[in-house]
Structure formats: structure tokens, C-alpha cells
Design a protein around this motif. Structure first.
Motif, PDB file in Angstrom:
ATOM      1  N   UNK A 108      51.412  41.494  38.004  1.00  0.00           N
ATOM      2  CA  UNK A 108      50.797  40.958  39.192  1.00  0.00           C
ATOM      3  C   UNK A 108      51.317  39.501  39.532  1.00  0.00           C
ATOM      4  N   UNK A 109      51.355  39.190  40.817  1.00  0.00           N
ATOM      5  CA  UNK A 109      51.795  37.598  41.278  1.00  0.00           C
ATOM      6  C   UNK A 109      50.366  36.758  41.039  1.00  0.00           C
ATOM      7  N   UNK A 110      50.629  35.626  40.977  1.00  0.00           N
ATOM      8  CA  UNK A 110      49.578  34.642  40.937  1.00  0.00           C
ATOM      9  C   UNK A 110      48.846  34.833  42.124  1.00  0.00           C
ATOM     10  N   UNK A 111      49.144  34.790  43.195  1.00  0.00           N
ATOM     11  CA  UNK A 111      48.305  34.697  44.482  1.00  0.00           C
ATOM     12  C   UNK A 111      47.746  35.887  44.581  1.00  0.00           C
ATOM     13  N   UNK A 112      48.149  37.080  43.920  1.00  0.00           N
ATOM     14  CA  UNK A 112      47.037  38.208  44.189  1.00  0.00           C
ATOM     15  C   UNK A 112      46.087  38.069  43.113  1.00  0.00           C
ATOM     16  N   UNK A 113      46.247  37.445  41.852  1.00  0.00           N
ATOM     17  CA  UNK A 113      45.181  36.999  40.902  1.00  0.00           C
ATOM     18  C   UNK A 113      44.031  36.236  41.587  1.00  0.00           C
ATOM     19  N   UNK A 114      44.616  34.984  42.277  1.00  0.00           N
ATOM     20  CA  UNK A 114      43.642  34.222  43.011  1.00  0.00           C
ATOM     21  C   UNK A 114      42.768  34.876  44.234  1.00  0.00           C
ATOM     22  N   UNK A 115      43.498  35.886  44.656  1.00  0.00           N
ATOM     23  CA  UNK A 115      42.555  36.654  45.532  1.00  0.00           C
ATOM     24  C   UNK A 115      41.305  37.394  44.936  1.00  0.00           C
ATOM     25  N   UNK A 116      41.550  37.986  43.773  1.00  0.00           N
ATOM     26  CA  UNK A 116      40.412  38.708  42.981  1.00  0.00           C
ATOM     27  C   UNK A 116      39.386  37.769  42.485  1.00  0.00           C
ATOM     28  N   UNK A 117      39.808  36.750  42.090  1.00  0.00           N
ATOM     29  CA  UNK A 117      38.451  35.775  41.185  1.00  0.00           C
ATOM     30  C   UNK A 117      37.689  35.141  42.431  1.00  0.00           C
ATOM     31  N   UNK A 118      36.437  35.262  42.432  1.00  0.00           N
ATOM     32  CA  UNK A 118      35.369  34.750  43.253  1.00  0.00           C
ATOM     33  C   UNK A 118      34.355  34.080  42.293  1.00  0.00           C
ATOM     34  N   UNK A 119      33.783  33.084  43.175  1.00  0.00           N
ATOM     35  CA  UNK A 119      32.437  32.373  42.467  1.00  0.00           C
ATOM     36  C   UNK A 119      31.576  33.102  42.267  1.00  0.00           C
ATOM     37  N   UNK A 120      30.868  32.996  41.412  1.00  0.00           N
ATOM     38  CA  UNK A 120      29.372  33.602  41.704  1.00  0.00           C
ATOM     39  C   UNK A 120      29.326  35.090  41.145  1.00  0.00           C
ATOM     40  N   UNK A 121      30.722  35.440  40.582  1.00  0.00           N
ATOM     41  CA  UNK A 121      30.696  36.716  40.138  1.00  0.00           C
ATOM     42  C   UNK A 121      31.691  36.551  38.901  1.00  0.00           C
ATOM     43  N   UNK A 122      31.283  37.776  37.972  1.00  0.00           N
ATOM     44  CA  UNK A 122      31.722  37.872  36.388  1.00  0.00           C
ATOM     45  C   UNK A 122      33.176  38.395  36.397  1.00  0.00           C
ATOM     46  N   UNK A 123      34.089  38.057  35.690  1.00  0.00           N
ATOM     47  CA  UNK A 123      35.282  38.508  35.543  1.00  0.00           C
ATOM     48  C   UNK A 123      35.397  38.921  34.119  1.00  0.00           C
ATOM     49  N   UNK A 124      35.795  40.018  33.956  1.00  0.00           N
ATOM     50  CA  UNK A 124      35.753  41.015  32.718  1.00  0.00           C
ATOM     51  C   UNK A 124      37.133  41.063  32.127  1.00  0.00           C
ATOM     52  N   UNK A 125      37.665  40.473  31.328  1.00  0.00           N
ATOM     53  CA  UNK A 125      39.211  40.705  30.984  1.00  0.00           C
ATOM     54  C   UNK A 125      39.282  41.528  29.514  1.00  0.00           C
ATOM     55  N   UNK A 126      40.173  42.473  29.873  1.00  0.00           N
ATOM     56  CA  UNK A 126      40.234  43.544  28.689  1.00  0.00           C
ATOM     57  C   UNK A 126      41.781  43.491  28.107  1.00  0.00           C
ATOM     58  N   UNK A 127      41.779  43.205  26.895  1.00  0.00           N
ATOM     59  CA  UNK A 127      43.165  43.479  26.335  1.00  0.00           C
ATOM     60  C   UNK A 127      43.183  44.716  25.370  1.00  0.00           C
ATOM     61  N   UNK A 210      30.760  47.398  39.994  1.00  0.00           N
ATOM     62  CA  UNK A 210      32.122  46.679  39.886  1.00  0.00           C
ATOM     63  C   UNK A 210      32.754  46.784  41.141  1.00  0.00           C
ATOM     64  N   UNK A 211      33.248  45.637  41.709  1.00  0.00           N
ATOM     65  CA  UNK A 211      34.220  45.809  42.965  1.00  0.00           C
ATOM     66  C   UNK A 211      35.366  46.315  42.878  1.00  0.00           C
ATOM     67  N   UNK A 212      36.231  46.061  41.938  1.00  0.00           N
ATOM     68  CA  UNK A 212      37.493  46.514  41.817  1.00  0.00           C
ATOM     69  C   UNK A 212      37.808  46.143  40.314  1.00  0.00           C
ATOM     70  N   UNK A 213      39.054  46.999  39.621  1.00  0.00           N
ATOM     71  CA  UNK A 213      39.683  47.055  38.576  1.00  0.00           C
ATOM     72  C   UNK A 213      41.173  46.980  38.814  1.00  0.00           C
ATOM     73  N   UNK A 214      41.929  45.838  38.131  1.00  0.00           N
ATOM     74  CA  UNK A 214      43.151  45.663  38.345  1.00  0.00           C
ATOM     75  C   UNK A 214      43.987  45.602  37.029  1.00  0.00           C
ATOM     76  N   UNK A 215      45.065  45.976  37.073  1.00  0.00           N
ATOM     77  CA  UNK A 215      45.888  46.033  35.899  1.00  0.00           C
ATOM     78  C   UNK A 215      47.012  44.730  35.998  1.00  0.00           C
ATOM     79  N   UNK A 216      46.586  43.730  35.295  1.00  0.00           N
ATOM     80  CA  UNK A 216      47.022  42.327  35.590  1.00  0.00           C
ATOM     81  C   UNK A 216      48.345  42.473  34.841  1.00  0.00           C
ATOM     82  N   UNK A 217      48.645  43.113  33.840  1.00  0.00           N
ATOM     83  CA  UNK A 217      49.883  42.881  33.079  1.00  0.00           C
ATOM     84  C   UNK A 217      50.267  43.967  32.021  1.00  0.00           C
ATOM     85  N   UNK A 218      51.374  44.551  32.209  1.00  0.00           N
ATOM     86  CA  UNK A 218      51.877  45.748  31.056  1.00  0.00           C
ATOM     87  C   UNK A 218      53.061  45.113  30.277  1.00  0.00           C
ATOM     88  N   UNK A 219      52.879  45.345  29.062  1.00  0.00           N
ATOM     89  CA  UNK A 219      54.179  44.922  28.252  1.00  0.00           C
ATOM     90  C   UNK A 219      54.588  46.039  27.081  1.00  0.00           C
TER      91      UNK A 219
END
Length: 342
Positions: A108-127, A210-219
Motif C-alpha cells: 500500500x502507498x505511503x499516504x494510505x499508511x499515514x492516514x491509518x496511524x493516529x496519535x494516542x492509539x496503539x499500532x500492532x504490527x504483525x509479520x 480494533x478500528x481497522x486491520x490492513x495488509x500493508x505488504x505481501x511478498x
């Protein structure tokens, strides 16, 4: 001032190196059309240049393995809702002047990632590394974002450490189960259609909202041995296992050529080079045969054997089966002979 004896002004010589010949670099190139898999609405997405074959250096060697990156909106007929996804396609085979591509990754593009990240919220990254049903290994990077409750007075909504671990474990298990049940083509449809986020969000809500779950990258990090039939099925509407559509008449012709009557056949009726017709062709054969002569026997319809087409069949004497005689039978026969003589 006097010039030195023998010294010349070197007026006849030009500049060092001279003029270089300007050669058009694209004159030595040829163009190939890029074909995308049939799950996308745009089958032909563009062209790419490559140097022409010269000696042992083939143009196909430079094309195979080449990776292209496209916007999903261009692949799906300019659907602006999908413009935040980028699809990577890799060249697997060449068919004439067309390049057959396969899925190589998504991001996903960088601007889409920036719209999802918010302050005072927890971001949980999963690999997570998942293995599909047909042997592909995919590395998936996904992110989940915490959500404020409806009547919450507190400004922040941070997850605890144990909740983050539980959500990460749930997402990894869910993604691995999806990969085991689907092949690469099905997973590609889910990634592009964003149908994975819903089940993942429902699983995460059991631990924390949880507000949303997004697939950021697939390889694609590992591929099974190259399967040409799978690639053709990915680009055409033919059968998935590479079976060729053969008409019934062509199939009969192939079988007749392989199982043709030969002169050394054990059955004398099949010692002629005559191909047996199909059961569906019996009506056509009966029309060619004159009425009252050599009509097709009813019992032989569909058996593949036509005795009426065999001329002068050879009569074969079948030997009688040899009867086994025991020693007691021999002794009884001798006694009967002796009694008859006496």
C-alpha cells in the motif's frame, strides 16, 4: 620572434578523439506486450523494451524474472477506490511477443499508511510467513489499530502488553489457516479485494476493540518448481491442470493410429488396416452400406469390431483343451484291456 627550425603549427590536426558517432540505443531493442493474470479486468497493461538477441545472449534471458509494479486502479479499469494499492507482477514465461506474468507481491502507498496511524492509539504490527496450498511461501506484513469506545472519556486508548501479544498471535494463526486452505490465485484475489481485513478484525475484537486491520505488504519469498500449465490457466479460461480440449473425432483418430490393426495381430479378424468406427457413427456407416447387404449387427454396436468390413476372414481351428489323466486312470485302462483280451 623567430620560430624553431622544423616546428609546425599543427593546424591540420583536429581535436583529440574526433567526433563520436551518435547511435540510437532503442534501435537495438524490441518491444514486448505485458499480459496480466485474468483476475484483473485489464489484460494488456503496457509494453517493455529489451535488447535484441545477439549471439548467445538471448532476449528471453533478460525478460524472465523482470518485475513490474502497477497501481491496482489501472489493473481494475481505473477504480479510484483501489488506487492506494500497488501490485508487483513477475515475468514467468514468454509466448510470442507477449509476457505472461504472475503475482510477485503487493504494497500500500505511503499516504494510505499515514492516514491509518493516529496519535494516542496503539499500532500492532504483525509479520507472518504463510504457505499456500500449492506450495508458495508468502511473507505478510499487517497492522491493526486500536479503537476508542463509544462512551469513553479518556483521551487515549492504548493496549496493554499482553493484549498486544494476544492480538498478534490471533492474527498470525488466522493468516496461516487462510494460506493452508487457499492457493496463490485465491490469496491474490483476497489481497486485492480486501476481504481478509473483516475476519481478522472480528478475531481481534475479542481481545481489544480494533478500528481497522490492513495488509500493508505481501511478498513471495519462495516458489515451487515452475508449472507451465498453471501459468496458462492463470491467463486463459482453459482447464487448470493443462488438459487439452480434443474433439471426439480427433480423439478416435489418435486412438485408431496408436491401436491400428497390424498384420501380426493374434485375432485374424483384426489383421487388416481398418479402423473401427464409433457407436455414434453407426447410422452414417449404415447409410453407405447398400440395403440388404452387410447390415451392421446389432450386437456389435459400440464394441469397435466390424466383422462386415472384414473381407475373407481366415477360419482358425481352436485346439481342444487337453484333458489331465491321473495314474489311477492309466491303471484302470490297462485292466480293462486285459479283461477284454481274456
Amino acid at each position: 620572434s623567430k620560430m624553431a627550425i622544423g616546428k609546425s603549427k599543427r593546424n591540420t590536426k583536429g581535436k583529440k578523439g574526433g567526433k563520436r558517432r551518435v547511435i540510437d540505443s532503442f534501435a537495438k531493442k524490441e518491444w514486448y506486450t505485458i499480459r496480466t493474470p485474468k483476475i484483473f479486468s485489464e489484460q494488456v497493461i503496457g509494453v517493455t523494451p529489451v535488447n535484441k538477441t545477439q549471439g548467445i545472449k538471448l532476449s528471453s534471458d533478460s525478460l524472465k524474472g523482470r518485475v513490474f509494479e502497477f497501481n491496482l486502479a489501472d489493473l481494475q479499469s481505473n477504480e479510484e477506490e483501489m488506487s492506494y494499492r500497488k501490485i508487483r507482477l513477475i515475468v514467468q514465461d514468454i509466448r510470442g511477443s507477449e509476457l505472461l506474468t504472475d503475482f510477485a507481491g503487493m504494497e500500500i502507498t505511503r499516504d494510505a499508511v499515514c492516514t491509518l496511524i493516529k496519535k494516542w492509539h496503539t499500532t500492532i504490527d504483525v509479520n507472518c510467513d504463510i504457505t499456500t496450498k500449492d506450495g508458495y511461501v508468502l511473507r505478510v506484513l499487517s497492522s491493526a489499530f486500536s479503537k476508542r469506545l463509544a462512551n469513553q472519556m479518556k483521551s487515549t486508548c492504548y493496549c496493554k502488553r499482553n493484549q498486544v501479544k494476544s492480538i498478534r498471535a490471533l492474527m498470525q494463526t488466522k493468516l496461516q489457516d487462510m494460506g493452508k486452505a487457499c492457493d496463490l490465485t485465491t490469496m491474490m484475489k483476497k489481497f486485492t479485494g480486501d476481504s481478509i481485513s473483516g475476519p481478522l478484525q472480528q478475531a481481534c475484537n475479542k481481545v481489544f476493540s480494533v478500528s481497522s486491520v490492513s495488509i500493508a505488504k505481501v511478498s513471495v519469498i519462495k516458489r515451487p518448481p515452475f508449472d507451465h500449465s498453471r501459468l496458462l490457466a492463470l491467463h486463459t479460461d482453459g482447464p487448470a491442470k493443462g488438459r487439452i480440449n480434443i474433439r471426439r473425432g480427433d480423439l478416435v483418430q489418435m486412438r485408431a493410429n496408436t491401436n491400428a490393426m497390424r498384420p501380426d495381430h493374434p485375432n485374424p479378424a483384426f489383421r487388416r488396416d481398418v479402423r473401427p468406427p464409433l457407436a455414434k457413427d453407426t447410422a452414417a456407416v449404415a447409410k453407405k452400406v447398400p440395403a440388404g447387404k452387410n447390415k451392421l449387427p446389432v450386437g456389435n454396436i459400440g464394441t469397435g469390431f466390424r466383422p462386415d468390413l472384414v473381407k475373407n476372414p481366415v477360419a482358425v481351428k481352436v485346439p481342444e483343451p487337453v484333458k489331465m489323466v491321473s495314474k489311477m486312470d492309466v491303471m484302470n485302462a490297462k485292466l480293462l484291456k486285459d479283461k477284454s483280451k481274456n
